[in-house]
Design a protein around this motif. Structure first.
Motif, PDB file in Angstrom:
ATOM      1  N   VAL A   1       0.800  -1.181   0.137  1.00  0.00           N
ATOM      2  CA  VAL A   1      -0.238   0.148  -0.167  1.00  0.00           C
ATOM      3  C   VAL A   1       1.047   1.235   0.172  1.00  0.00           C
ATOM      4  CG1 VAL A   1      -1.662   1.356   1.387  1.00  0.00           C
ATOM      5  CG2 VAL A   1      -1.876  -1.039   1.068  1.00  0.00           C
ATOM      6  N   GLU A   2       1.803   1.277   0.764  1.00  0.00           N
ATOM      7  CA  GLU A   2       2.799   2.432   0.974  1.00  0.00           C
ATOM      8  C   GLU A   2       3.371   2.569  -0.462  1.00  0.00           C
ATOM      9  OE1 GLU A   2       6.523   3.959   3.570  1.00  0.00           O
ATOM     10  OE2 GLU A   2       5.405   2.416   4.614  1.00  0.00           O
ATOM     11  N   GLU A   3       4.049   1.434  -1.055  1.00  0.00           N
ATOM     12  CA  GLU A   3       4.745   1.576  -2.403  1.00  0.00           C
ATOM     13  C   GLU A   3       3.744   2.255  -3.350  1.00  0.00           C
ATOM     14  OE1 GLU A   3       5.640  -2.517  -2.796  1.00  0.00           O
ATOM     15  OE2 GLU A   3       7.466  -2.381  -1.411  1.00  0.00           O
ATOM     16  N   ALA A   4       2.615   1.531  -3.361  1.00  0.00           N
ATOM     17  CA  ALA A   4       1.665   2.125  -4.199  1.00  0.00           C
ATOM     18  C   ALA A   4       1.371   3.741  -4.078  1.00  0.00           C
ATOM     19  CB  ALA A   4       0.280   1.456  -4.143  1.00  0.00           C
ATOM     20  N   ASN A   5       1.183   3.923  -2.809  1.00  0.00           N
ATOM     21  CA  ASN A   5       0.966   5.606  -2.529  1.00  0.00           C
ATOM     22  C   ASN A   5       2.196   6.331  -3.029  1.00  0.00           C
ATOM     23  OD1 ASN A   5      -1.535   5.181  -1.583  1.00  0.00           O
ATOM     24  ND2 ASN A   5      -0.900   5.037   0.479  1.00  0.00           N
ATOM     25  N   LEU A   6       3.546   5.811  -3.099  1.00  0.00           N
ATOM     26  CA  LEU A   6       4.723   6.583  -3.440  1.00  0.00           C
ATOM     27  C   LEU A   6       4.621   6.615  -4.793  1.00  0.00           C
ATOM     28  CD1 LEU A   6       7.176   5.218  -0.584  1.00  0.00           C
ATOM     29  CD2 LEU A   6       6.197   7.478  -1.012  1.00  0.00           C
ATOM     30  N   SER A   7       4.415   5.520  -5.446  1.00  0.00           N
ATOM     31  CA  SER A   7       4.850   5.412  -6.852  1.00  0.00           C
ATOM     32  C   SER A   7       3.543   5.792  -7.854  1.00  0.00           C
ATOM     33  CB  SER A   7       4.851   3.906  -7.150  1.00  0.00           C
ATOM     34  OG  SER A   7       6.207   3.622  -6.624  1.00  0.00           O
ATOM     35  N   PHE A   8       2.169   5.616  -7.183  1.00  0.00           N
ATOM     36  CA  PHE A   8       0.943   6.051  -8.176  1.00  0.00           C
ATOM     37  C   PHE A   8       0.219   7.064  -8.100  1.00  0.00           C
ATOM     38  CE2 PHE A   8       2.073   1.219  -8.112  1.00  0.00           C
ATOM     39  CZ  PHE A   8       2.850   1.284  -9.343  1.00  0.00           C
ATOM     40  N   SER A   9       0.351   7.730  -6.977  1.00  0.00           N
ATOM     41  CA  SER A   9      -0.525   9.010  -6.299  1.00  0.00           C
ATOM     42  C   SER A   9      -0.397  10.094  -7.418  1.00  0.00           C
ATOM     43  CB  SER A   9       0.049   9.484  -5.046  1.00  0.00           C
ATOM     44  OG  SER A   9      -0.367   8.391  -3.917  1.00  0.00           O
TER      45      SER A   9
ATOM     46  N   SER B   1      -4.999  17.184 -17.528  1.00  0.00           N
ATOM     47  CA  SER B   1      -3.783  18.380 -17.552  1.00  0.00           C
ATOM     48  C   SER B   1      -3.223  18.425 -16.193  1.00  0.00           C
ATOM     49  CB  SER B   1      -4.517  19.490 -18.036  1.00  0.00           C
ATOM     50  OG  SER B   1      -5.624  20.006 -17.492  1.00  0.00           O
ATOM     51  N   PHE B   2      -4.140  17.983 -15.119  1.00  0.00           N
ATOM     52  CA  PHE B   2      -3.799  18.080 -13.825  1.00  0.00           C
ATOM     53  C   PHE B   2      -3.245  16.722 -13.047  1.00  0.00           C
ATOM     54  CE2 PHE B   2      -8.202  17.486 -14.543  1.00  0.00           C
ATOM     55  CZ  PHE B   2      -8.682  16.284 -13.798  1.00  0.00           C
ATOM     56  N   ASP B   3      -3.124  15.945 -13.745  1.00  0.00           N
ATOM     57  CA  ASP B   3      -2.404  14.592 -13.228  1.00  0.00           C
ATOM     58  C   ASP B   3      -1.881  13.954 -14.338  1.00  0.00           C
ATOM     59  OD1 ASP B   3      -1.904  12.143 -12.045  1.00  0.00           O
ATOM     60  OD2 ASP B   3      -3.922  11.879 -11.256  1.00  0.00           O
ATOM     61  N   SER B   4      -0.520  13.732 -14.417  1.00  0.00           N
ATOM     62  CA  SER B   4       0.237  13.077 -15.269  1.00  0.00           C
ATOM     63  C   SER B   4       0.578  11.670 -15.013  1.00  0.00           C
ATOM     64  CB  SER B   4       1.680  13.911 -15.510  1.00  0.00           C
ATOM     65  OG  SER B   4       2.508  13.730 -14.578  1.00  0.00           O
TER      66      SER B   4
ATOM     67  N   ILE C   1      -4.030  12.950  -8.143  1.00  0.00           N
ATOM     68  CA  ILE C   1      -5.128  13.529  -7.531  1.00  0.00           C
ATOM     69  C   ILE C   1      -5.700  12.445  -6.969  1.00  0.00           C
ATOM     70  CG2 ILE C   1      -5.211  15.297  -9.286  1.00  0.00           C
ATOM     71  CD1 ILE C   1      -7.878  13.483 -10.053  1.00  0.00           C
ATOM     72  N   VAL C   2      -5.624  11.355  -6.924  1.00  0.00           N
ATOM     73  CA  VAL C   2      -5.891  10.165  -6.058  1.00  0.00           C
ATOM     74  C   VAL C   2      -4.793   9.190  -5.288  1.00  0.00           C
ATOM     75  CG1 VAL C   2      -7.394   7.899  -6.234  1.00  0.00           C
ATOM     76  CG2 VAL C   2      -7.790   9.597  -7.782  1.00  0.00           C
ATOM     77  N   GLU C   3      -5.046   9.008  -4.124  1.00  0.00           N
ATOM     78  CA  GLU C   3      -3.890   8.050  -3.400  1.00  0.00           C
ATOM     79  C   GLU C   3      -3.639   6.922  -4.356  1.00  0.00           C
ATOM     80  OE1 GLU C   3      -5.161   8.331   1.093  1.00  0.00           O
ATOM     81  OE2 GLU C   3      -6.855   7.646   0.098  1.00  0.00           O
ATOM     82  N   GLY C   4      -2.336   6.699  -4.297  1.00  0.00           N
ATOM     83  CA  GLY C   4      -1.917   5.540  -5.050  1.00  0.00           C
ATOM     84  C   GLY C   4      -2.567   4.143  -4.897  1.00  0.00           C
ATOM     85  N   TRP C   5      -3.014   3.816  -3.744  1.00  0.00           N
ATOM     86  CA  TRP C   5      -3.650   2.449  -3.539  1.00  0.00           C
ATOM     87  C   TRP C   5      -5.011   2.337  -3.965  1.00  0.00           C
ATOM     88  CZ3 TRP C   5      -8.127   1.643  -1.184  1.00  0.00           C
ATOM     89  CH2 TRP C   5      -8.697   2.691  -0.445  1.00  0.00           C
ATOM     90  N   ARG C   6      -5.669   3.663  -4.532  1.00  0.00           N
ATOM     91  CA  ARG C   6      -6.849   3.865  -5.100  1.00  0.00           C
ATOM     92  C   ARG C   6      -6.892   3.551  -6.481  1.00  0.00           C
ATOM     93  NH1 ARG C   6     -11.210   5.741  -1.527  1.00  0.00           N
ATOM     94  NH2 ARG C   6     -10.147   6.390   0.248  1.00  0.00           N
TER      95      ARG C   6
END
Length: 143
Positions: free
Chosen positions: A49-57, A110-113, A59-64
């Motif tokens: 979950v923490e890795e997902a948050n760091l890598s994929f966040s 445009s607001f989330d790459s 405008i939405v949390e990475g785990w989501r």
């Protein structure tokens, strides 16, 4: 993040529990065959979950995100291929019948790459169910 591996009724119980910590402990103890195994599962799960948050966040949390969801359930893929619009995660030996490939299409915001969407297919259903079952039966190893 437990919504990915908990059944609807379990998730409802967890969110409405009078003592959430006790309910969460009971959930993980049911997944592991011992307190040590449950602790290892819990550690692996929340590390992902923490890795997902760091890598994929974005405008939405990475785990989501779709990539976060796949990362939590399946872990780090053996290979990632990218082109201008897609990211492909390959689990197993690429080109074999046992390989699993997830295709994520880049969303143009445009607001989330960092926004990608899983190209869903019915073929993933049994693989997904098996991945969730592995978590629920304590058969997941850390990356």
């Amino acid at each position: 993040p437990l919504r990915f591996i908990a059944s609807r009724s379990e998730f409802q119980k967890l969110t409405n529990a009078e003592h959430p910590k006790h309910a969460l402990d009971a959930f993980w103890l049911a997944c592991g065959d011992s307190p040590e195994a449950a602790r290892d599962l819990l550690t692996t799960f929340y590390e992902r979950v923490e890795e997902a948050n760091l890598s994929f966040s974005g405008i939405v949390e990475g785990w989501r995100t779709d990539r976060g969801m796949a990362h939590i359930i399946f872990g780090v893929s053996q290979r990632i291929r990218r082109d201008s619009r897609n990211e492909y995660w390959i689990y197993g030996e690429e080109g074999t019948a046992n390989a699993l490939t997830f295709q994520f299409r880049k969303r143009s915001y445009s607001f989330d790459s960092n926004a990608y969407e899983l190209q869903r297919s019915i073929q993933f259903r049994s693989v997904w169910d098996r991945g969730v079952s592995n978590w629920r039966n304590g058969r997941v190893r850390g990356d």
